[in-house]
Motif scaffolding. Structure first.
Motif, PDB file in Angstrom:
ATOM      1  N   MET A   1      -4.308 -17.193   6.367  1.00 41.14           N
ATOM      2  CA  MET A   1      -2.878 -17.310   6.183  1.00 41.14           C
ATOM      3  C   MET A   1      -2.224 -15.934   6.019  1.00 41.14           C
ATOM      4  O   MET A   1      -1.244 -15.644   6.669  1.00 41.14           O
ATOM      5  N   TYR A   2      -2.756 -15.095   5.131  1.00 40.83           N
ATOM      6  CA  TYR A   2      -2.197 -13.758   4.944  1.00 40.83           C
ATOM      7  C   TYR A   2      -2.823 -12.803   5.942  1.00 40.83           C
ATOM      8  O   TYR A   2      -4.021 -12.844   6.192  1.00 40.83           O
ATOM      9  N   VAL A   3      -1.997 -11.905   6.491  1.00 42.02           N
ATOM     10  CA  VAL A   3      -2.507 -10.914   7.431  1.00 42.02           C
ATOM     11  C   VAL A   3      -2.810  -9.594   6.736  1.00 42.02           C
ATOM     12  O   VAL A   3      -3.507  -8.746   7.291  1.00 42.02           O
ATOM     13  N   HIS A   4      -2.265  -9.442   5.525  1.00 42.06           N
ATOM     14  CA  HIS A   4      -2.502  -8.209   4.773  1.00 42.06           C
ATOM     15  C   HIS A   4      -2.265  -8.497   3.294  1.00 42.06           C
ATOM     16  O   HIS A   4      -1.340  -9.224   2.933  1.00 42.06           O
ATOM     17  N   GLU A   5      -3.100  -7.903   2.473  1.00 42.87           N
ATOM     18  CA  GLU A   5      -2.979  -8.044   1.022  1.00 42.87           C
ATOM     19  C   GLU A   5      -3.264  -6.688   0.410  1.00 42.87           C
ATOM     20  O   GLU A   5      -4.244  -6.030   0.785  1.00 42.87           O
ATOM     21  N   GLN A   6      -2.403  -6.283  -0.546  1.00 43.77           N
ATOM     22  CA  GLN A   6      -2.582  -4.952  -1.112  1.00 43.77           C
ATOM     23  C   GLN A   6      -2.072  -4.915  -2.551  1.00 43.77           C
ATOM     24  O   GLN A   6      -0.921  -5.265  -2.817  1.00 43.77           O
ATOM     25  N   PRO A   7      -2.921  -4.474  -3.490  1.00 39.54           N
ATOM     26  CA  PRO A   7      -2.438  -4.256  -4.853  1.00 39.54           C
ATOM     27  C   PRO A   7      -1.488  -3.057  -4.865  1.00 39.54           C
ATOM     28  O   PRO A   7      -1.764  -2.040  -4.234  1.00 39.54           O
ATOM     29  N   VAL A   8      -0.374  -3.192  -5.550  1.00 40.19           N
ATOM     30  CA  VAL A   8       0.601  -2.111  -5.668  1.00 40.19           C
ATOM     31  C   VAL A   8       0.721  -1.778  -7.152  1.00 40.19           C
ATOM     32  O   VAL A   8       1.277  -2.572  -7.920  1.00 40.19           O
ATOM     33  N   PRO A   9       0.170  -0.635  -7.571  1.00 31.89           N
ATOM     34  CA  PRO A   9       0.182  -0.281  -8.989  1.00 31.89           C
ATOM     35  C   PRO A   9       1.585  -0.373  -9.591  1.00 31.89           C
ATOM     36  O   PRO A   9       2.558   0.112  -9.017  1.00 31.89           O
ATOM     37  N   GLY A  10       1.661  -1.014 -10.735  1.00 31.11           N
ATOM     38  CA  GLY A  10       2.919  -1.153 -11.437  1.00 31.11           C
ATOM     39  C   GLY A  10       3.765  -2.337 -10.999  1.00 31.11           C
ATOM     40  O   GLY A  10       4.774  -2.644 -11.629  1.00 31.11           O
ATOM     41  N   PHE A  11       3.366  -3.009  -9.911  1.00 36.76           N
ATOM     42  CA  PHE A  11       4.156  -4.134  -9.409  1.00 36.76           C
ATOM     43  C   PHE A  11       3.349  -5.414  -9.275  1.00 36.76           C
ATOM     44  O   PHE A  11       3.847  -6.496  -9.534  1.00 36.76           O
ATOM     45  N   GLY A  12       2.127  -5.317  -8.811  1.00 37.33           N
ATOM     46  CA  GLY A  12       1.306  -6.498  -8.567  1.00 37.33           C
ATOM     47  C   GLY A  12       0.774  -6.472  -7.148  1.00 37.33           C
ATOM     48  O   GLY A  12       0.776  -5.445  -6.485  1.00 37.33           O
ATOM     49  N   THR A  13       0.340  -7.623  -6.671  1.00 36.19           N
ATOM     50  CA  THR A  13      -0.240  -7.709  -5.334  1.00 36.19           C
ATOM     51  C   THR A  13       0.803  -8.184  -4.334  1.00 36.19           C
ATOM     52  O   THR A  13       1.463  -9.200  -4.540  1.00 36.19           O
ATOM     53  N   VAL A  14       0.950  -7.412  -3.249  1.00 30.74           N
ATOM     54  CA  VAL A  14       1.837  -7.789  -2.153  1.00 30.74           C
ATOM     55  C   VAL A  14       0.981  -8.412  -1.063  1.00 30.74           C
ATOM     56  O   VAL A  14      -0.058  -7.866  -0.678  1.00 30.74           O
ATOM     57  N   ILE A  16       1.291 -10.217   2.861  1.00 29.48           N
ATOM     58  CA  ILE A  16       2.130 -10.395   4.044  1.00 29.48           C
ATOM     59  C   ILE A  16       1.555 -11.555   4.841  1.00 29.48           C
ATOM     60  O   ILE A  16       0.353 -11.589   5.114  1.00 29.48           O
ATOM     61  N   ARG A  17       2.431 -12.486   5.202  1.00 33.18           N
ATOM     62  CA  ARG A  17       1.993 -13.623   6.002  1.00 33.18           C
ATOM     63  C   ARG A  17       3.008 -13.903   7.093  1.00 33.18           C
ATOM     64  O   ARG A  17       4.186 -13.551   6.975  1.00 33.18           O
ATOM     65  N   PRO A  18       2.561 -14.543   8.173  1.00 31.52           N
ATOM     66  CA  PRO A  18       3.517 -14.918   9.216  1.00 31.52           C
ATOM     67  C   PRO A  18       4.598 -15.840   8.647  1.00 31.52           C
ATOM     68  O   PRO A  18       4.316 -16.710   7.816  1.00 31.52           O
ATOM     69  N   LEU A 119       7.421  -0.441   1.487  1.00 33.44           N
ATOM     70  CA  LEU A 119       7.283   0.241   2.770  1.00 33.44           C
ATOM     71  C   LEU A 119       5.873   0.803   2.946  1.00 33.44           C
ATOM     72  O   LEU A 119       5.323   0.800   4.049  1.00 33.44           O
ATOM     73  N   GLY A 120       5.277   1.269   1.865  1.00 34.57           N
ATOM     74  CA  GLY A 120       3.892   1.742   1.933  1.00 34.57           C
ATOM     75  C   GLY A 120       2.922   0.622   2.287  1.00 34.57           C
ATOM     76  O   GLY A 120       1.959   0.827   3.032  1.00 34.57           O
ATOM     77  N   THR A 121       3.188  -0.570   1.781  1.00 34.21           N
ATOM     78  CA  THR A 121       2.350  -1.728   2.114  1.00 34.21           C
ATOM     79  C   THR A 121       2.492  -2.082   3.588  1.00 34.21           C
ATOM     80  O   THR A 121       1.504  -2.352   4.275  1.00 34.21           O
ATOM     81  N   TYR A 122       3.738  -2.068   4.083  1.00 35.13           N
ATOM     82  CA  TYR A 122       3.955  -2.333   5.511  1.00 35.13           C
ATOM     83  C   TYR A 122       3.262  -1.282   6.369  1.00 35.13           C
ATOM     84  O   TYR A 122       2.648  -1.603   7.388  1.00 35.13           O
ATOM     85  N   ALA A 123       3.364  -0.019   5.947  1.00 34.54           N
ATOM     86  CA  ALA A 123       2.719   1.050   6.703  1.00 34.54           C
ATOM     87  C   ALA A 123       1.206   0.846   6.745  1.00 34.54           C
ATOM     88  O   ALA A 123       0.570   1.031   7.791  1.00 34.54           O
ATOM     89  N   ALA A 124       0.610   0.438   5.621  1.00 36.43           N
ATOM     90  CA  ALA A 124      -0.830   0.182   5.601  1.00 36.43           C
ATOM     91  C   ALA A 124      -1.197  -0.931   6.580  1.00 36.43           C
ATOM     92  O   ALA A 124      -2.225  -0.846   7.267  1.00 36.43           O
ATOM     93  N   TYR A 125      -0.368  -1.951   6.662  1.00 35.14           N
ATOM     94  CA  TYR A 125      -0.628  -3.043   7.603  1.00 35.14           C
ATOM     95  C   TYR A 125      -0.483  -2.571   9.053  1.00 35.14           C
ATOM     96  O   TYR A 125      -1.381  -2.777   9.875  1.00 35.14           O
ATOM     97  N   VAL A 126       0.623  -1.905   9.362  1.00 36.55           N
ATOM     98  CA  VAL A 126       0.899  -1.504  10.746  1.00 36.55           C
ATOM     99  C   VAL A 126      -0.082  -0.441  11.231  1.00 36.55           C
ATOM    100  O   VAL A 126      -0.622  -0.536  12.335  1.00 36.55           O
ATOM    101  N   PHE A 127      -0.344   0.563  10.395  1.00 36.54           N
ATOM    102  CA  PHE A 127      -1.230   1.641  10.818  1.00 36.54           C
ATOM    103  C   PHE A 127      -2.703   1.292  10.613  1.00 36.54           C
ATOM    104  O   PHE A 127      -3.533   1.561  11.485  1.00 36.54           O
ATOM    105  N   GLY A 128      -3.037   0.721   9.463  1.00 33.21           N
ATOM    106  CA  GLY A 128      -4.434   0.442   9.147  1.00 33.21           C
ATOM    107  C   GLY A 128      -4.964  -0.802   9.827  1.00 33.21           C
ATOM    108  O   GLY A 128      -5.924  -0.744  10.600  1.00 33.21           O
ATOM    109  N   THR A 129      -4.332  -1.940   9.569  1.00 28.07           N
ATOM    110  CA  THR A 129      -4.832  -3.197  10.106  1.00 28.07           C
ATOM    111  C   THR A 129      -4.599  -3.306  11.607  1.00 28.07           C
ATOM    112  O   THR A 129      -5.491  -3.702  12.353  1.00 28.07           O
TER     113      THR A 129
END
Length: 191
Positions: A1-14, A16-18, A119-129
Motif C-alpha cells: 500500500m505505501y510506496v515510501h515510509e520514513q521516520p522524520v525526527p521530531g515529527f514522526g513517521t511519514v 506516502i501512498r497512492p 520535502l526531504g521525504t519526497y526527495a528520498a522517495y523520488v531520488f532514492g526509491t
C-alpha cells in the motif's frame, strides 16, 4: 500500500501512498478547492469533479497522485509526473531522469521545519526509491513563500515561464505563469 515510509525526527513517521480517487476525495477536495490552492485550477469544483480528475490521472502512466500521511493523518497531496508528457516540458529542456513534482500541504498550523522535512521525504522517495536524477517544480511565481521554501531546500531557480494552455476532451488547463526550479540528486543527497 505505501510506496515510501520514513521516520522524520521530531515529527514522526511519514508514509506516502497512492491516492485513491474515490476514498480520498472527501479529504483532498477542501484542500484543492481552497482559495490558497487557486494555482491548481480547481477552485469551484465539486467533490465528484475532483474525484473524476484524479480517477482520470490514475489511468495515466505519466502522472501519479499520492497522499502523504504523518502517523496516519493525511498531511499533503503529492503529484509526480513525467515532464516530457506535461506542458511544463514545452518550457525547458527535459533531461533523462527528470521528475515533475507538485506539492500541496494540508491546511492548518504547522510546526517549524515541517515543510522542509516533508520535502526531504519526497526527495528520498523520488531520488532514492525511484532513482530519478532531477526534480522540477513549477509554483506560482507570486507565491513567494513556496518559491523561497524550494530555494532553501536546494532548488536552483530557473526562468519564469508561461505554461501553455491544454485543451483536450478530458482536460482543460488555461495558460499560466510558473517559476521553474530544479533540484538534483547530488544537491539533495551530497556525498
Amino acid at each position: 500500500m505505501y510506496v515510501h515510509e520514513q521516520p522524520v525526527p521530531g515529527f514522526g513517521t511519514v508514509r506516502i501512498r497512492p491516492l485513491d480517487p474515490e476514498a480520498d476525495a472527501r479529504t483532498i477536495h477542501p484542500w484543492v478547492t481552497d482559495q490558497r490552492a487557486g494555482f491548481w485550477g480547481m477552485n469551484g469544483l465539486t467533490e465528484p469533479q475532483v474525484t473524476e480528475i484524479y480517477a482520470h490521472m490514475a489511468t495515466l502512466d505519466t502522472h501519479h497522485a499520492f497522499l502523504a500521511e504523518l502517523e496516519g493523518t493525511a498531511v499533503a497531496l503529492f503529484q509526480l509526473y513525467d515532464p516530457a508528457a506535461d506542458r511544463v516540458g514545452e518550457c525547458y529542456d527535459v533531461q533523462p531522469g527528470d521528475a515533475g513534482v507538485h506539492v500541496l500541504l494540508a491546511p492548518g498550523a504547522r510546526r517549524p521545519g515541517w515543510s522542509a522535512a516533508l520535502l526531504g521525504t519526497y526527495a528520498a522517495y523520488v531520488f532514492g526509491t525511484l532513482g530519478r536524477r532531477r526534480v522540477v517544480v513549477d509554483p506560482d511565481p507570486r507565491n513567494e513563500k513556496a518559491v523561497a521554501r524550494f530555494l532553501r531546500q536546494g532548488f536552483v531557480p530557473g526562468p519564469v515561464v508561461t505554461l501553455p494552455e491544454v485543451d483536450l476532451p478530458d482536460v482543460h488547463l488555461p495558460a499560466k505563469q510558473a517559476q521553474l526550479a530544479f533540484l538534483t540528486r547530488e544537491v539533495a543527497f551530497p556525498g
